[in-house]
Design a protein around this motif. Structure first.
Motif, short mmCIF file in Angstrom:
data_model
loop_
_atom_site.label_atom_id
_atom_site.label_comp_id
_atom_site.label_asym_id
_atom_site.label_seq_id
_atom_site.Cartn_x
_atom_site.Cartn_y
_atom_site.Cartn_z
N ALA A 36 0.84 -1.20 0.00
CA ALA A 36 0.00 0.00 0.00
C ALA A 36 0.88 1.25 0.00
O ALA A 36 2.07 1.20 0.33
N PRO A 37 0.31 2.41 -0.37
CA PRO A 37 1.07 3.66 -0.27
C PRO A 37 1.55 3.90 1.16
O PRO A 37 0.84 3.58 2.12
N VAL A 38 2.74 4.45 1.29
CA VAL A 38 3.34 4.66 2.61
C VAL A 38 2.89 6.00 3.17
O VAL A 38 3.03 7.05 2.52
N LEU A 39 2.40 5.96 4.40
CA LEU A 39 1.99 7.15 5.13
C LEU A 39 2.86 7.25 6.37
O LEU A 39 2.89 6.35 7.20
N LEU A 40 3.60 8.35 6.48
CA LEU A 40 4.51 8.57 7.60
C LEU A 40 3.83 9.48 8.63
O LEU A 40 3.32 10.54 8.28
N LEU A 41 3.83 9.06 9.90
CA LEU A 41 3.25 9.85 10.98
C LEU A 41 4.37 10.32 11.90
O LEU A 41 5.20 9.52 12.34
N LEU A 42 4.39 11.63 12.23
CA LEU A 42 5.43 12.22 13.06
C LEU A 42 4.81 12.91 14.27
O LEU A 42 3.99 13.82 14.12
N HIS A 43 5.22 12.47 15.45
CA HIS A 43 4.67 13.03 16.69
C HIS A 43 5.32 14.37 17.02
O HIS A 43 6.30 14.78 16.41
N GLY A 44 4.77 15.05 18.02
CA GLY A 44 5.30 16.33 18.46
C GLY A 44 6.33 16.20 19.56
O GLY A 44 6.61 15.11 20.07
N ILE A 56 -4.00 5.27 14.04
CA ILE A 56 -3.41 4.23 13.19
C ILE A 56 -4.44 3.22 12.69
O ILE A 56 -4.46 2.91 11.50
N PRO A 57 -5.33 2.70 13.55
CA PRO A 57 -6.29 1.70 13.05
C PRO A 57 -7.22 2.23 11.96
O PRO A 57 -7.74 1.44 11.17
N LEU A 58 -7.40 3.54 11.92
CA LEU A 58 -8.28 4.14 10.93
C LEU A 58 -7.57 4.40 9.61
O LEU A 58 -8.20 4.76 8.62
N LEU A 59 -6.26 4.19 9.60
CA LEU A 59 -5.45 4.46 8.40
C LEU A 59 -4.85 3.19 7.79
O LEU A 59 -4.61 3.14 6.59
N CYS A 60 -4.60 2.18 8.63
CA CYS A 60 -3.74 1.08 8.17
C CYS A 60 -4.46 0.04 7.32
O CYS A 60 -3.83 -0.92 6.89
N ASP A 61 -5.75 0.22 7.05
CA ASP A 61 -6.38 -0.70 6.11
C ASP A 61 -6.11 -0.32 4.67
O ASP A 61 -6.21 -1.15 3.77
N ARG A 62 -5.73 0.94 4.45
CA ARG A 62 -5.46 1.39 3.07
C ARG A 62 -4.06 1.97 2.88
O ARG A 62 -3.67 2.27 1.76
N PHE A 63 -3.31 2.13 3.97
CA PHE A 63 -1.94 2.63 3.88
C PHE A 63 -1.00 1.73 4.66
O PHE A 63 -1.39 1.10 5.65
N ARG A 64 0.26 1.69 4.23
CA ARG A 64 1.32 1.18 5.09
C ARG A 64 1.73 2.34 5.98
O ARG A 64 2.21 3.37 5.50
N VAL A 65 1.54 2.20 7.27
CA VAL A 65 1.73 3.30 8.20
C VAL A 65 3.05 3.13 8.95
O VAL A 65 3.29 2.11 9.60
N ILE A 66 3.91 4.14 8.82
CA ILE A 66 5.23 4.14 9.44
C ILE A 66 5.24 5.24 10.50
O ILE A 66 4.95 6.40 10.20
N VAL A 67 5.58 4.86 11.74
CA VAL A 67 5.54 5.82 12.85
C VAL A 67 6.81 5.71 13.68
O VAL A 67 6.91 4.84 14.56
N PRO A 68 7.82 6.54 13.43
CA PRO A 68 9.02 6.50 14.25
C PRO A 68 8.87 7.35 15.51
O PRO A 68 8.16 8.36 15.51
N ASP A 69 9.54 6.95 16.58
CA ASP A 69 9.80 7.87 17.68
C ASP A 69 10.92 8.80 17.20
O ASP A 69 11.92 8.33 16.64
N LEU A 70 10.77 10.09 17.42
CA LEU A 70 11.80 11.04 16.99
C LEU A 70 13.07 10.83 17.82
O LEU A 70 13.03 10.33 18.94
N PRO A 71 14.23 11.19 17.27
CA PRO A 71 15.50 10.94 17.95
C PRO A 71 15.54 11.51 19.36
O PRO A 71 15.20 12.68 19.58
N GLY A 72 15.94 10.68 20.31
CA GLY A 72 16.05 11.10 21.69
C GLY A 72 14.76 11.03 22.46
O GLY A 72 14.75 11.26 23.68
N GLN A 73 13.66 10.71 21.80
CA GLN A 73 12.36 10.66 22.46
C GLN A 73 11.76 9.25 22.33
O GLN A 73 12.08 8.52 21.39
N GLY A 74 10.87 8.92 23.25
CA GLY A 74 10.32 7.58 23.23
C GLY A 74 11.43 6.55 23.34
O GLY A 74 12.29 6.63 24.21
#
Length: 287
Positions: A36-44, A56-74
């Motif tokens: 599926a098309p890749v959708l990148l999610l970036l937190h604040g 995420i559950p509302l997006l991942c049926d039609r997109f490949r959802v990629i969600v990284p923790d930003l550097p130094g966080q999470g």
């Protein structure tokens, strides 16, 4: 945060993995169809990929959802503390996606993550960018000088992450901080942010990001940004008032604004369905 110490019920723990892409050791949620098309999610700033747990559950049926923790966080470990500013993070997130073979077609960013998403448009072809309560404003007056200076001073102070974590890592303080954004969250959401605040490395990474944050270059480039942009504001956001997004849209040639009533800065956690109702038709028309 050491991923081995994550609570067993941490959102999308089973769908996440460590990826070593210079200069950072990333923690990345990867879910949805691989073709599926890749959708990148970036937190604040101050959050982690967990903040998209309801979206995420509302997006991942039609997109490949990629969600990284930003550097130094999470659970993402920064490879040094000098690449936590806007430009460096945009470059490093782009390198992560390309190295992992998941170049995004669209990026959704919350708060400071929206600024990173907009900066990425200069680095990788994107079909669409969406911001949720995008942190595109600047502090006014003396606060515009003192807040960054204070962040830089704190970030340079040895063991400050441990000190702040001890002072703020209690339920009452975390709940008060969340309520101050206009988004008090439920007990599960409060507990997840409490776990982050209690982690000294996460606090240090957040302070480092604040200390290095500069928006001037990005804001100067917005009038030439051709990528379609959707900015979503919340009328009860006391952290980034909706006027910030409305003003930003006025400076971009291919941008639109939508507002969700009744919610605060963390609207994607409080009312993910309403956010998806705005996002999905707009994304479907462009991807």
């Amino acid at each position: 945060m050491d991923s081995a110490r994550l609570p067993a019920d941490w959102p999308y723990r089973a769908q996440a993995r460590h990826l070593r892409v210079t200069p950072h050791d990333w923690w990345v949620i990867d879910t949805g169809p691989r073709d599926a098309p890749v959708l990148l999610l970036l937190h604040g700033a101050g959050g982690s990929g967990h903040s998209f747990r309801a979206l995420i559950p509302l997006l991942c049926d039609r997109f490949r959802v990629i969600v990284p923790d930003l550097p130094g966080q999470g659970c993402s470990r920064a490879g040094g503390m000098r690449r936590l500013g806007l430009d460096a993070m945009a470059e490093d997130v782009t390198r992560l996606c390309l190295s992992a073979g998941c170049a995004p077609q669209a990026v959704i960013g919350h708060s400071a993550g929206a600024a990173i998403a907009l900066r990425m448009a200069d680095l990788v072809p994107l079909k669409a960018i969406a911001g949720i309560n995008a942190a595109l404003g600047t502090f006014d007056g003396a606060a515009g000088v003192m807040f960054p200076l204070m962040a830089r001073a704190l970030a340079a102070t040895p063991f400050v992450g441990s000190v702040v974590s001890r002072l703020w890592g209690n339920p009452a303080t975390v709940n008060r901080l969340l309520a101050g954004t206009g988004s008090p969250l439920d007990s599960a959401g409060q507990a997840q942010y409490l776990a982050l605040v209690r982690d000294a490395a996460h606090v240090s990474g957040t302070l480092g990001m604040m200390a290095q944050w500069r928006l001037e270059g990005l804001m100067a480039r917005l009038p030439s940004l051709a990528t379609p942009v959707l900015l979503i504001g919340s009328d009860r956001d006391t952290a980034v008032p909706p006027k910030v997004s409305r003003d930003a849209v006025a400076h971009m040639p291919n941008a639109v604004y939508a507002e969700i009533a009744g919610y605060g800065h963390l609207v994607h956690e409080e009312a993910a369905g309403l956010v998806a109702d705005v996002l999905l038709p707009w994304l479907d028309a462009r991807i």
